[in-house]
Scaffold this motif. Structure first.
Motif, PDB file in Angstrom:
ATOM      1  N   SER A  56       0.841  -1.194   0.000  1.00  0.00           N
ATOM      2  CA  SER A  56       0.000   0.000   0.000  1.00  0.00           C
ATOM      3  C   SER A  56       0.881   1.250   0.000  1.00  0.00           C
ATOM      4  N   SER A  57       0.332   2.341  -0.469  1.00  0.00           N
ATOM      5  CA  SER A  57       1.098   3.591  -0.552  1.00  0.00           C
ATOM      6  C   SER A  57       1.610   4.020   0.822  1.00  0.00           C
ATOM      7  N   GLU A  58       0.809   3.778   1.864  1.00  0.00           N
ATOM      8  CA  GLU A  58       1.192   4.184   3.211  1.00  0.00           C
ATOM      9  C   GLU A  58       2.421   3.443   3.712  1.00  0.00           C
ATOM     10  N   ASN A  59       2.648   2.234   3.182  1.00  0.00           N
ATOM     11  CA  ASN A  59       3.766   1.413   3.646  1.00  0.00           C
ATOM     12  C   ASN A  59       5.015   1.530   2.773  1.00  0.00           C
ATOM     13  N   LYS A  61       8.387   3.187   1.544  1.00  0.00           N
ATOM     14  CA  LYS A  61       9.414   3.988   2.217  1.00  0.00           C
ATOM     15  C   LYS A  61      10.270   4.721   1.191  1.00  0.00           C
ATOM     16  N   ARG A  94       7.828   4.790  -5.211  1.00  0.00           N
ATOM     17  CA  ARG A  94       8.615   5.464  -4.166  1.00  0.00           C
ATOM     18  C   ARG A  94       9.168   6.795  -4.668  1.00  0.00           C
ATOM     19  N   LEU A  97       6.329   9.382  -4.738  1.00  0.00           N
ATOM     20  CA  LEU A  97       5.869   9.861  -3.436  1.00  0.00           C
ATOM     21  C   LEU A  97       6.930  10.640  -2.667  1.00  0.00           C
ATOM     22  N   TYR A  98       8.207  10.262  -2.852  1.00  0.00           N
ATOM     23  CA  TYR A  98       9.251  10.854  -2.014  1.00  0.00           C
ATOM     24  C   TYR A  98      10.351  11.593  -2.785  1.00  0.00           C
ATOM     25  N   ASP A 135      -0.355   6.401  -7.403  1.00  0.00           N
ATOM     26  CA  ASP A 135       0.652   7.212  -6.723  1.00  0.00           C
ATOM     27  C   ASP A 135       1.178   8.328  -7.625  1.00  0.00           C
ATOM     28  N   SER A 138      -1.429  11.086  -7.608  1.00  0.00           N
ATOM     29  CA  SER A 138      -1.379  11.831  -6.350  1.00  0.00           C
ATOM     30  C   SER A 138      -0.171  12.754  -6.279  1.00  0.00           C
TER      31      SER A 138
END
Length: 299
Positions: A56-59, A61, A94, A97-98, A135, A138
């Motif tokens: 999941s996106s929340e997990n 890193k 990843r 998102l980061y 992702d 988003s």
């Protein structure tokens, strides 16, 4: 006394060995063993397939040393090994998102890989690519629409998501629905509504219904100014057509769209229903005007 030979005796010839009977054994092709076909029952999961994790996106890193790993990302995405492609897609998530600034220069290539992976009959690869698209929506939002090229990878990606959301594989369909919601939630409604306009008239009933649902969500986010910029009459006419669609999902999306437009159109009107009825009668055919007015009068 010498013996005379017998004239009618036949010559003796040695017996030939019997030929062995050949038995044809069926040969199982390697491709039949290792590749699942979407149109057939899936093979039991192998040890390799069992190692695929849907993170999941929340997990997810951040990546260590992202500046170094970005250099090999495209190579991994274009690998012939589908397991390596899945791993690279998770790395792309990843980055999105980061480390989005590192991914931006190659974003178009990544989107083309997503489209290709969604077309793959291997469900694990298809689902991972759909999760990656969520992702990317988003993280980048309207940036995906700013500079369309001749190939316009966003259009291809949108069509694939609508296709996957329309199919019978539940876990793929649900993931595609999530991606479409992420798309609507992260983008400005007006340009996205213009993109969806082509799909809402698609010949495939299910694609049309899924596009209508996304359009309805866009309309609910738009003010009357944005609706008028898109074309108030055009949007109401489109909703009127969908009210007669064969699929109930499309009809329900059309009713929701009409309700949103009506609320914004009549926000400052004293006689709301009368004002709406006059607008519909002056801009639509009699039958379409009647169906549109009926939606709001029955609420």
């Amino acid at each position: 006394m010498a013996l005379r030979p017998i004239d009618n005796a036949l010559p003796i010839t040695p017996e030939r060995p019997k030929k062995q009977t050949k038995v044809a054994l069926p040969i199982q092709k390697q491709s039949d063993v290792t590749v699942n076909d979407e149109n057939k029952a899936p093979f039991p999961p192998t040890t390799i397939d069992a190692t695929i994790d849907y993170i999941s996106s929340e997990n997810l890193k951040p990546l260590p040393d992202p500046e170094i790993k970005i250099q090999s990302l495209v190579e991994g995405l274009e690998s012939k090994d589908w397991l390596k492609v899945c791993d690279s897609l998770n790395n792309a998530r990843r980055f999105a998102l980061y480390h989005s600034t590192l991914l931006l220069p190659i974003l178009e290539k990544v989107m083309l890989v997503l489209v290709k992976a969604m077309k793959n009959p291997r469900s694990a690869l298809c689902k991972t690519s759909i999760m990656a698209s969520s992702d990317i929506f988003s993280a980048f939002g309207d940036q995906l629409l700013l500079e369309p090229t001749t190939s316009d990878p966003f259009d291809h990606l949108l069509l694939q998501l609508l296709l996957k959301a329309s199919q019978d594989k539940r876990f793929v369909c649900e993931e595609a629905d999530k991606a479409l919601k992420a798309m609507v939630g992260s983008m400005t409604p007006l340009p996205l509504l213009q993109k969806l306009g082509a799909s809402v008239s698609h010949s495939n009933l299910r694609i049309r219904a899924k596009a209508a649902i996304s359009m309805s969500h866009c309309a609910s986010k738009m003010g009357i100014g944005a609706i008028e910029e898109f074309g108030l009459v055009s949007l109401v006419q489109l909703a009127a057509d969908l009210l007669n669609d064969r699929l109930p999902e499309a009809r329900e999306a059309a009713r929701s769209m009409v309700a949103s437009i009506y609320e914004k159109f009549t926000e400052n009107e004293e006689e709301k229903l009368e004002s709406w009825q006059a607008f519909c009668q002056s801009n639509l055919s009699a039958i379409h005007a009647q169906s549109i007015v009926k939606v709001v009068s029955s609420q």
